[in-house]
Enzyme design. Structure first.
Site, mmCIF file in Angstrom:
data_model
loop_
_atom_site.group_PDB
_atom_site.id
_atom_site.type_symbol
_atom_site.label_atom_id
_atom_site.label_comp_id
_atom_site.label_asym_id
_atom_site.label_seq_id
_atom_site.Cartn_x
_atom_site.Cartn_y
_atom_site.Cartn_z
ATOM 1 N N SER A 1 59.431 61.847 71.677
ATOM 2 C CA SER A 1 59.003 62.683 72.800
ATOM 3 C C SER A 1 57.898 63.625 72.336
ATOM 4 C CB SER A 1 60.190 63.522 73.275
ATOM 5 O OG SER A 1 59.751 64.567 74.112
ATOM 6 N N CYS B 1 57.729 66.636 72.832
ATOM 7 C CA CYS B 1 58.226 67.975 72.498
ATOM 8 C C CYS B 1 58.554 68.136 71.010
ATOM 9 C CB CYS B 1 59.413 68.358 73.363
ATOM 10 S SG CYS B 1 60.875 67.411 72.992
ATOM 11 N N TYR C 1 66.753 69.048 71.120
ATOM 12 C CA TYR C 1 66.319 67.677 71.396
ATOM 13 C C TYR C 1 65.179 67.299 70.451
ATOM 14 C CZ TYR C 1 64.388 63.855 74.268
ATOM 15 O OH TYR C 1 63.914 62.654 74.733
HETATM 16 O O1 GFB Z 1 59.862 68.625 83.075
HETATM 17 P P1 GFB Z 1 60.456 69.903 82.655
HETATM 18 O O2 GFB Z 1 61.861 70.170 83.107
HETATM 19 O O3 GFB Z 1 60.481 70.050 81.086
HETATM 20 O O4 GFB Z 1 59.596 71.154 83.200
HETATM 21 P P2 GFB Z 1 59.378 70.318 79.961
HETATM 22 C C1 GFB Z 1 58.203 71.223 83.135
HETATM 23 C C2 GFB Z 1 57.686 72.502 83.779
HETATM 24 O O5 GFB Z 1 57.912 72.431 85.186
HETATM 25 C C3 GFB Z 1 58.272 73.845 83.319
HETATM 26 C C4 GFB Z 1 58.391 73.673 85.682
HETATM 27 O O6 GFB Z 1 57.211 74.776 83.227
HETATM 28 C C5 GFB Z 1 59.179 74.230 84.494
HETATM 29 O O7 GFB Z 1 59.377 75.629 84.618
HETATM 30 N N1 GFB Z 1 59.164 73.459 86.922
HETATM 31 C C6 GFB Z 1 58.839 73.960 88.142
HETATM 32 C C7 GFB Z 1 60.314 72.774 87.040
HETATM 33 N N2 GFB Z 1 59.771 73.636 89.053
HETATM 34 C C8 GFB Z 1 60.698 72.879 88.401
HETATM 35 C C9 GFB Z 1 61.893 72.241 88.825
HETATM 36 O O8 GFB Z 1 62.319 72.305 89.999
HETATM 37 N N3 GFB Z 1 62.574 71.516 87.894
HETATM 38 C C10 GFB Z 1 62.134 71.407 86.581
HETATM 39 N N4 GFB Z 1 62.846 70.675 85.724
HETATM 40 N N5 GFB Z 1 61.005 72.047 86.140
HETATM 41 C C11 GFB Z 1 60.921 68.692 78.698
HETATM 42 C C12 GFB Z 1 61.910 68.859 77.604
HETATM 43 O O9 GFB Z 1 60.195 69.863 78.693
HETATM 44 O O10 GFB Z 1 60.024 67.647 78.496
HETATM 45 C C13 GFB Z 1 62.484 67.604 77.153
HETATM 46 O O11 GFB Z 1 62.889 69.783 78.023
HETATM 47 C C14 GFB Z 1 61.486 66.465 77.069
HETATM 48 O O12 GFB Z 1 63.029 67.823 75.902
HETATM 49 C C15 GFB Z 1 60.566 66.409 78.267
HETATM 50 O O13 GFB Z 1 60.716 66.585 75.921
HETATM 51 C C16 GFB Z 1 59.508 65.361 78.133
HETATM 52 O O14 GFB Z 1 58.143 69.470 80.136
HETATM 53 O O15 GFB Z 1 59.115 71.774 79.812
#
Ligand code: GFB
Length: 324
Positions: free
Chosen positions: A116, A118, A145
């Protein structure tokens, strides 16, 4: 150092185990491998619990795959990662350790491990090149993770170095597509926004809440592109450097929400819940090495959102298409 690599690695007539075949990534790989003339092996959780070493070793010994793709993982969005750290580190370490070790013991000719983006330091310079690995502190919301996925890369490198195994690693950027998780407490941002915005359209709501500031930037790759890149690299790559897989472009969360609203037909406003984390400010992958090998992503973001939205309506909401 000696390796058993054959180039290109032939898939035709081979037995390929897709570990994690029910997930979004695993099911895309099963679809993509259907045209390669290989036998795709799968094992459901009732058959093999990948966190149990003896079960993994017994299955590998009995099935003797020629190639293995490690698409099994405990995954989730920013909230799930930060609230369930033990599951994210334990499950992922156990799954990858068991599969990599059993693959070496069973003489698997090729293994592809999926990591990933991350894994890279939170403040890595952008776009992020593969050599940024382990050069700085990780993003705290997903360090559990990330540590597990870094261990997976190191497992592949160690088994290559000590035993000459042709085990490779890919680091995909944020993925989306059919089969994604649309549950708002555990999903990634793209499926979460599709579900929230589509619900607002159906229910005539005026606003949709986004987490964080809307300013973080993310790169999104359609899972069918990842499956295509995986098959390409399984055949054509035998190095120990973990290869980035992405599109080479990113957008802010605000722009992503606006694009989804256009696709879905939502005309209301977005409000920002800044009590929720932003996570890492940016993680755009440098895909120079992958492009030099001859692979680039094909599915544009708007097109990918349109088809994923159609899949969501048909399969999650179980709507019948108009006219049928
Ligand atoms: O995709 P996401 O949950 O994870 O969130 P990451 C990306 C961004 O979207 C963050 C915003 O800045 C969140 O605050 N966001 C806005 C939201 N609204 C929402 C919502 O309703 N739901 C979610 N989930 N986010 C992940 C890692 O990081 O990326 C994993 O936690 C993995 O480990 C994955 O690597 C690819 O992109 O921040």
């Amino acid at each position: 150092m000696a390796t058993t690599a054959e180039a290109p690695f032939r898939l035709e007539g081979r037995r390929v185990w897709v570990a994690g075949h029910r997930g979004m990534v695993g099911s895309a790989l099963v679809r993509r491998l259907a045209s390669e003339g290989c036998t795709v092996l799968t094992a459901g959780r009732a058959q093999v619990d990948l966190r149990r070493q003896a079960e993994v070793e017994a299955w590998m010994e009995a099935e003797r795959p020629d190639a293995v793709i490690v698409a099994a993982a405990k995954v989730g969005g920013i909230l799930a990662n930060s609230t369930r750290p033990a599951e994210f580190i334990y499950d992922n370490l156990a799954i990858e350790t068991n599969i990599v070790h059993a693959a070496q013991q069973a003489g698997v000719a090729k293994l592809l491990f999926l990591g990933s983006s991350c894994i890279y330091p939170r403040m890595a310079s952008q776009p992020i090149t593969e050599d940024a690995l382990l050069t700085g502190p990780l993003e705290p919301t997903n360090e559990w993770y990330a540590i597990a996925k870094i261990a997976g890369i190191k497992l592949c490198q160690a088994y290559r170095r000590q035993y000459g195994c042709d085990f490779i690693s890919l680091m995909p950027t944020n993925l989306y597509g059919p089969g994604d998780n649309f549950d708002l407490t555990s999903s990634h941002v793209l499926p979460a926004l599709l579900a929230k915005i589509d619900r607002a359209r159906r229910e005539g709501l005026g606003t949709v809440e986004l987490w964080g500031s809307g300013r973080p930037r993310r790169e999104f790759l359609h899972v069918d592109d990842l499956a295509d890149a995986s098959v390409f690299l399984l055949q054509n790559y035998s190095g120990d450097v973990p290869l980035n897989v992405g599109t080479g472009t990113d957008v802010t969360i605000r722009v992503l929400a606006e694009l989804i609203a256009e696709v879905v037909g939502f005309e209301g406003e977005f409000v920002y819940d800044t009590s929720k984390p932003d996570g890492t400010p940016r993680k755009l992958l440098d895909v120079g090495r992958l492009s030099a090998l001859g692979w680039t992503a094909r599915i544009g973001l708007r097109e990918g959102i349109e088809s994923t939205h159609a899949w969501y309506r048909a399969n999650v909401l179980q709507e019948t298409p108009a006219g049928s």
